[in-house]
Design an enzyme around this catalytic site. Sequence first.
Site, short mmCIF file in Angstrom:
data_model
loop_
_atom_site.label_atom_id
_atom_site.label_comp_id
_atom_site.label_asym_id
_atom_site.label_seq_id
_atom_site.Cartn_x
_atom_site.Cartn_y
_atom_site.Cartn_z
N HIS A 85 10.69 -19.47 -3.82
CA HIS A 85 10.64 -18.01 -3.96
C HIS A 85 11.01 -17.33 -2.66
CE1 HIS A 85 6.72 -16.98 -1.96
NE2 HIS A 85 6.38 -18.20 -2.31
N ASP A 87 10.43 -13.78 -2.30
CA ASP A 87 9.60 -12.60 -2.07
C ASP A 87 8.47 -12.96 -1.11
OD1 ASP A 87 8.61 -14.19 -4.34
OD2 ASP A 87 6.99 -12.72 -4.42
N ASP A 116 6.01 -19.31 4.04
CA ASP A 116 5.72 -18.99 2.63
C ASP A 116 6.64 -17.89 2.13
OD1 ASP A 116 4.53 -18.77 0.13
OD2 ASP A 116 2.86 -17.57 0.86
N GLU A 150 6.89 -14.25 -7.00
CA GLU A 150 5.86 -15.29 -6.96
C GLU A 150 4.54 -14.75 -6.44
OE1 GLU A 150 3.64 -18.81 -5.35
OE2 GLU A 150 4.24 -16.94 -4.38
N GLU A 151 4.60 -13.86 -5.47
CA GLU A 151 3.38 -13.37 -4.84
C GLU A 151 2.62 -12.37 -5.70
OE1 GLU A 151 2.23 -14.72 -2.36
OE2 GLU A 151 3.82 -15.48 -1.07
N ASP A 174 6.45 -25.40 -1.42
CA ASP A 174 5.70 -24.16 -1.17
C ASP A 174 4.22 -24.44 -0.93
OD1 ASP A 174 5.09 -21.46 -0.97
OD2 ASP A 174 5.02 -21.14 -3.13
N HIS A 435 0.55 -15.70 4.95
CA HIS A 435 -0.11 -14.41 4.68
C HIS A 435 -0.84 -13.87 5.90
CE1 HIS A 435 -0.23 -14.88 -0.01
NE2 HIS A 435 0.87 -15.40 0.52
#
Length: 464
Positions: A85, A87, A116, A150-151, A174, A435
């Site tokens: 992903h 995003d 990520d 995805e997030e 991931d 994150h």
Amino acid sequence: MDWFSIAQSRKDELILELQQLIQIESVLDEEGATESAPFGKGPLKALQFMLDKGAQQGFITKNVDNIAGHIEMGEGEDILGILCHVDVVPAGDSWTYPPFKGEIADGKIYGRGAIDDKGPTMAAWLAMKMVKDAGIKLNKRVRMIIGTDEESGFRCVEGYFEKEEMPAIGFAPDADFPMINAEKGIAVLDFSQQCPINKDEELVAFQSGQRTNMVPDFAKAIVQNLPKEVESEFQKFLEKNMTEGTLTKEENRYIIAIKGKSAHALEPEKGINAAVLLSKFLQGFITTDASKQFVSFMVNAFENDHYGTNLKLNYYDEVSGQTTLNPGVVLFHNEHGGRIQVSMRYSVSYPFEQKITEAGHLLSSYGFALDVASNSAPHYVAEDELLVQTLLKVYRKHTGDLSKPLSTGGGTYARTMEKGVAFGMLFPGEPDVAHQADEFVVIENLIKAAAIYAEAIVELASEK
């Protein structure tokens, strides 16, 4: 073949393309979403960047409704899926390096998405190019599937698989090496306050968090009619908790803000939840009914309890470990009351209906109702499956590490496939900075991961 040496020789190419991808601010933009850009311009731009790279290198590419796409090579009936992903979560605060630049320092590339999942995506992309350039004959189609949501709920791959084939086997780069073959269930729980709201509530407003899958690192409250000693006590509270905050007075109101520490919701114990911290401070001053109920609930339910014990949502199993709770979006308004959205990562064998029913009864005694806003069931692929054994063999060959497969509270695209696992690219012992502020990826590990992915592709999809 010496895949590591080949990857090392293409280091500059890998770094440049990752920097270019990090520089695309691919954060979900619901307000700016259009029919042609369902998740906003940023995620779409990142998707198109990848598809353009694929087309330039002679791969087959396809854009599916501007929500996802794929880059494909090889021939055969079956598909080996590599699910990535592009995003990212919002940048948040407290960065030393620009979050959308891809700056290099101390052998690391910094930026939102570095680990990520833009860094792992680019490692897998280099792996595909290396295999193609080596001219290795494949008896499966190798398809990198690229998502853009995805997030925030997997809407991208859900829409993609309504129109495209499901891979027979696959992996998502991931998560962690050596591999994750057990992913916890992920539910978003909505706690809504039920008691009447008085217009003279001392808590006028409270806001913390943007996403349920992030520990909120900032919380802000507007309060009124509090004693003057709140000012001196707030400074003592900041010192005691070794954090920063501000308190300003406007007429009979105080605006109070406090900093926490962000972390991924799969490991909330690694963060400091600013909403819980601010609630703990306010609990010593708030007296009106709904306001006191709200801040007291935040403290009683979540302070020093990341496993749901206080709400009877806790559960442990040997396959996947503890259930965790993260109150990621916390709101109160003196006209509507309080609402708390919680990301719950629950064990593979979790008795979901039973536990939710028990928690619902308990929450009603606190003055809150419980609703399940969304739920993604746990995912597990047995260790004796050929996919698992093959990937473990490749990883062990390149690292000498004989670690066993892991479980995670994170949700990867692997769970969308019947036989899908998460395969790297965080190596054992590395800090997980997904994150968080100053998210980074180690350049040497990018190269090593690219070599592992190249060999994995050959092992799983080539003619023997």
